[in-house]
Design a protein around this motif. Structure first.
Motif, short mmCIF file in Angstrom:
data_model
loop_
_atom_site.label_atom_id
_atom_site.label_comp_id
_atom_site.label_asym_id
_atom_site.label_seq_id
_atom_site.Cartn_x
_atom_site.Cartn_y
_atom_site.Cartn_z
N VAL A 189 0.88 -1.36 -0.10
CA VAL A 189 -0.14 -0.03 -0.01
C VAL A 189 0.93 1.40 -0.11
CG1 VAL A 189 -1.70 1.28 1.35
CG2 VAL A 189 -1.95 -1.21 0.99
N VAL A 190 2.02 1.28 0.92
CA VAL A 190 2.85 2.38 0.94
C VAL A 190 3.50 2.64 -0.36
CG1 VAL A 190 4.87 3.14 2.07
CG2 VAL A 190 3.24 2.34 3.17
N MET A 191 4.09 1.42 -0.81
CA MET A 191 4.53 1.55 -2.37
C MET A 191 3.84 2.26 -3.37
SD MET A 191 6.57 -2.20 -2.14
CE MET A 191 6.79 -1.86 -3.93
N GLU A 192 2.72 1.64 -3.39
CA GLU A 192 1.66 2.27 -4.37
C GLU A 192 1.26 3.72 -4.30
OE1 GLU A 192 -2.84 1.35 -6.14
OE2 GLU A 192 -2.00 0.07 -4.58
N ASP A 193 1.31 4.04 -3.14
CA ASP A 193 1.03 5.43 -2.67
C ASP A 193 2.19 6.25 -3.24
OD1 ASP A 193 -0.40 7.81 -1.39
OD2 ASP A 193 1.42 7.66 -0.19
N VAL A 194 3.40 6.02 -2.97
CA VAL A 194 4.78 6.52 -3.29
C VAL A 194 4.93 6.93 -4.68
CG1 VAL A 194 7.32 6.92 -3.02
CG2 VAL A 194 5.79 6.39 -1.12
N GLN A 195 4.65 5.63 -5.25
CA GLN A 195 4.64 5.59 -6.93
C GLN A 195 3.76 6.47 -7.64
OE1 GLN A 195 4.34 1.38 -7.07
NE2 GLN A 195 6.57 1.05 -7.81
N THR A 237 14.82 8.65 -9.34
CA THR A 237 15.17 7.83 -10.09
C THR A 237 15.42 6.71 -9.24
OG1 THR A 237 16.00 8.88 -12.06
CG2 THR A 237 16.98 6.51 -11.77
N GLU A 238 16.31 6.87 -7.87
CA GLU A 238 16.54 5.90 -7.16
C GLU A 238 15.20 5.17 -6.39
OE1 GLU A 238 18.02 3.12 -4.61
OE2 GLU A 238 19.10 4.12 -6.26
N ILE A 239 14.08 6.17 -6.34
CA ILE A 239 13.09 5.78 -5.29
C ILE A 239 12.28 5.02 -6.49
CG2 ILE A 239 10.82 6.64 -4.58
CD1 ILE A 239 12.09 9.18 -3.82
N LYS A 240 12.16 5.21 -7.55
CA LYS A 240 11.40 4.45 -8.53
C LYS A 240 12.01 3.04 -8.72
CE LYS A 240 8.93 8.08 -11.33
NZ LYS A 240 8.71 8.58 -12.98
N TRP A 290 8.24 12.95 5.20
CA TRP A 290 9.45 13.17 4.23
C TRP A 290 8.77 13.15 2.65
CZ3 TRP A 290 11.64 10.18 0.24
CH2 TRP A 290 12.86 10.46 -0.38
N VAL A 291 7.81 12.39 2.56
CA VAL A 291 6.97 12.30 0.99
C VAL A 291 6.42 13.38 0.74
CG1 VAL A 291 5.50 10.94 -0.24
CG2 VAL A 291 7.07 9.74 1.04
N GLU A 292 5.60 14.09 1.40
CA GLU A 292 5.01 15.45 1.39
C GLU A 292 6.12 16.57 1.24
OE1 GLU A 292 1.83 15.55 0.78
OE2 GLU A 292 1.82 13.63 1.14
N ASN A 293 6.93 16.60 1.91
CA ASN A 293 8.10 17.59 1.80
C ASN A 293 8.63 17.36 0.46
OD1 ASN A 293 11.32 17.87 2.22
ND2 ASN A 293 10.00 19.49 3.21
N LEU A 294 8.92 16.05 0.14
CA LEU A 294 9.55 16.11 -1.35
C LEU A 294 8.62 16.40 -2.52
CD1 LEU A 294 11.92 14.90 -3.10
CD2 LEU A 294 10.89 12.35 -2.83
#
Length: 461
Positions: A189-195, A237-240, A290-294
């Motif tokens: 679920v977290v992975m899908e949200d970040v992607q 790129t690293e995240i993906k 961190w994700v929202e800040n990014l």
């Protein structure tokens, strides 16, 4: 110390009262570390040996001095050699010297207050001075260190966070009941949200280079934003890539490696995976924040890419390398005014405006926003630093003008030279010094030095 130590001087009065103040100074130096980065930027191994040697130095100097006590010599030995020999941070060294300036002076013999409500004990035997401490020394508070009472809140909060994080780490990772989600399900679920959030976050560097060349080439500010786009591409790129590989591992198409296991556990625990941290900017935020800040950082860069013009107000906290932006301010002003770059410094002016109220870019530098003050607050009415309000740990600064001036024309009267750091860790492992802002103050600057006042680019509330 004992009675033999206390009476072993020809100048008994001066020795006893100075040693009393020196002992208090030693206690402050050792115990201030419990307030974390607001206490000391780094942890130092101050010990009783430092105090014993300083006692001997004090006795020797008093024996050979005349009627005038050599305060400057003793402060240098205490602050630069004995205790200062441990200190590796310039602002921590400034704090040490500030304490010595407060305690080591002639007023010490006129019942000088070491902190509000507690004065140096009258000269007497070792037993009498010890009894004075037992009977009259008040309950310990941050005020004893020159800190605001809010520092106690930060100290206790850090203790609580550490305790609860330890408890979380001890919890089993598998679902407790038949209806709960497994570790893998929650991580997916977290992975899908970040992607989803960073699906279109990459910048077309080749197209950007062509547009920059067509619209005037590389100016100092263009260089900064261009480099930030490249840094951002490396991180995205690293995240993906890492999420894609972990997805294959969770589906069974790849064998789970130690690195994939570490990343899965980090996502489950709401922490930033180590591989992302290595490509990213300093931050102490949990994964969700961190994700929202990014996303905010990507948004600022995307707005610049769309127009290639310097924003009227720059969110300086959104840069991987904010120092490069300050260098660009100096370079652009030095070119404009034909100044030597090595004779130019950065100065700041705090406005009364919010980012929305700024009408256009400054001709003298650049407007920035997003900085947060810790240890005090900015009073817009007084246009100066003021005491924090109770239970308000941080104060968001108004828009600030960052400009470049020649060294010989820089004016710092009635200013507190306030260090600015990337995170709450300040100059610790996760922090990093950025620059020094000159802020107006009605009080003496030393007051804010002891209060540990600093500007921060990112805080975790």
């Amino acid at each position: 110390f004992d009675d033999s130590t206390w009476e072993n001087s020809q100048k008994a009065t001066e020795f006893k009262q100075t040693l009393f103040a020196l002992s208090f100074f030693h206690g402050v130096m050792c115990e201030r570390k419990k307030f974390g980065p607001q206490g000391w930027n780094r942890i130092y191994p101050f010990g009783s040996g430092d105090l014993v040697v300083c006692k001997d130095v004090l006795n020797n100097y008093l024996e050979i001095s005349g009627t005038n006590i050599p305060w400057d010599d003793m402060k240098y030995i205490f602050g630069e050699i004995m205790y200062g020999g441990h200190i590796t941070d310039d602002f921590d060294r400034r704090l040490c010297q500030t304490y010595l300036e407060r305690y080591m002076r002639n007023e010490l013999f006129e019942t000088l207050e070491l902190f509000p409500g507690f004065a140096v004990a009258a000269p007497g035997s070792h037993t009498k001075m010890t009894d004075h401490l037992k009977e009259d020394f008040p309950t310990e508070t941050p005020i004893m260190y020159g800190l605001h009472p809010n520092a106690e809140i930060g100290f206790r909060t850090e203790q609580s966070d550490t305790l609860f994080q330890t408890l979380v780490d001890l919890q089993p990772r598998q679902a407790a009941g038949s209806g709960g989600a497994t570790v893998q399900e929650r991580v997916l679920v977290v992975m899908e949200d970040v992607q989803d959030k960073f699906q279109d976050a990459l910048f077309d560097i080749e197209d950007l280079v062509g547009r920059i060349d067509a619209e005037g080439g590389r100016t100092p500010f263009v260089n900064v934003f261009f480099q930030e786009c490249k840094y951002m591409n490396m991180l995205i790129t690293e995240i993906k890539k890492s999420l894609e590989i972990l997805g294959l591992g969770l589906s069974g198409d790849l064998q789970m490696s130690d690195e994939m296991e570490t990343m899965m556990n980090a996502l489950y625990d709401n922490k930033v995976p180590p591989t992302w941290v290595r490509k990213a900017y300093p931050s102490q935020r949990p994964l969700a924040g961190w994700v929202e800040n990014l996303r905010d950082r990507v948004r600022q860069l995307a707005e610049w890419v769309g127009e290639l013009n310097l924003p009227k107000v720059v969110w300086i906290c959104g840069f991987f390398n904010p120092q490069s932006f300050l260098t660009a301010v100096m370079q652009s002003q030095a070119r404009k005014n034909e100044w030597a770059l090595d004779r130019v410094v950065v100065m700041t002016e705090v406005t009364k405006k919010s980012p929305e109220e700024v009408e256009g870019p400054s001709r003298d530098g650049s407007f920035i926003h997003g900085l947060i003050m810790e240890g005090a607050r900015w009073d817009t009415g007084l246009t100066s630093i003021d005491e924090s309000k109770m239970k308000e740990m941080f104060c968001v600064m108004p828009v600030m003008l960052v400009k470049a001036v020649q060294v010989d024309k820089a004016e710092y009267k009635d200013n507190y030279m306030c260090p600015c750091y990337k995170t709450q860790a300040r100059n610790g492992i996760m922090g990093g010094y950025v620059f020094t802002a000159n802020l107006k103050t009605k009080r003496q600057a030393n007051y804010w030095v002891m209060a540990g006042v600093a500007l921060l680019m990112d805080v975790v509330v």
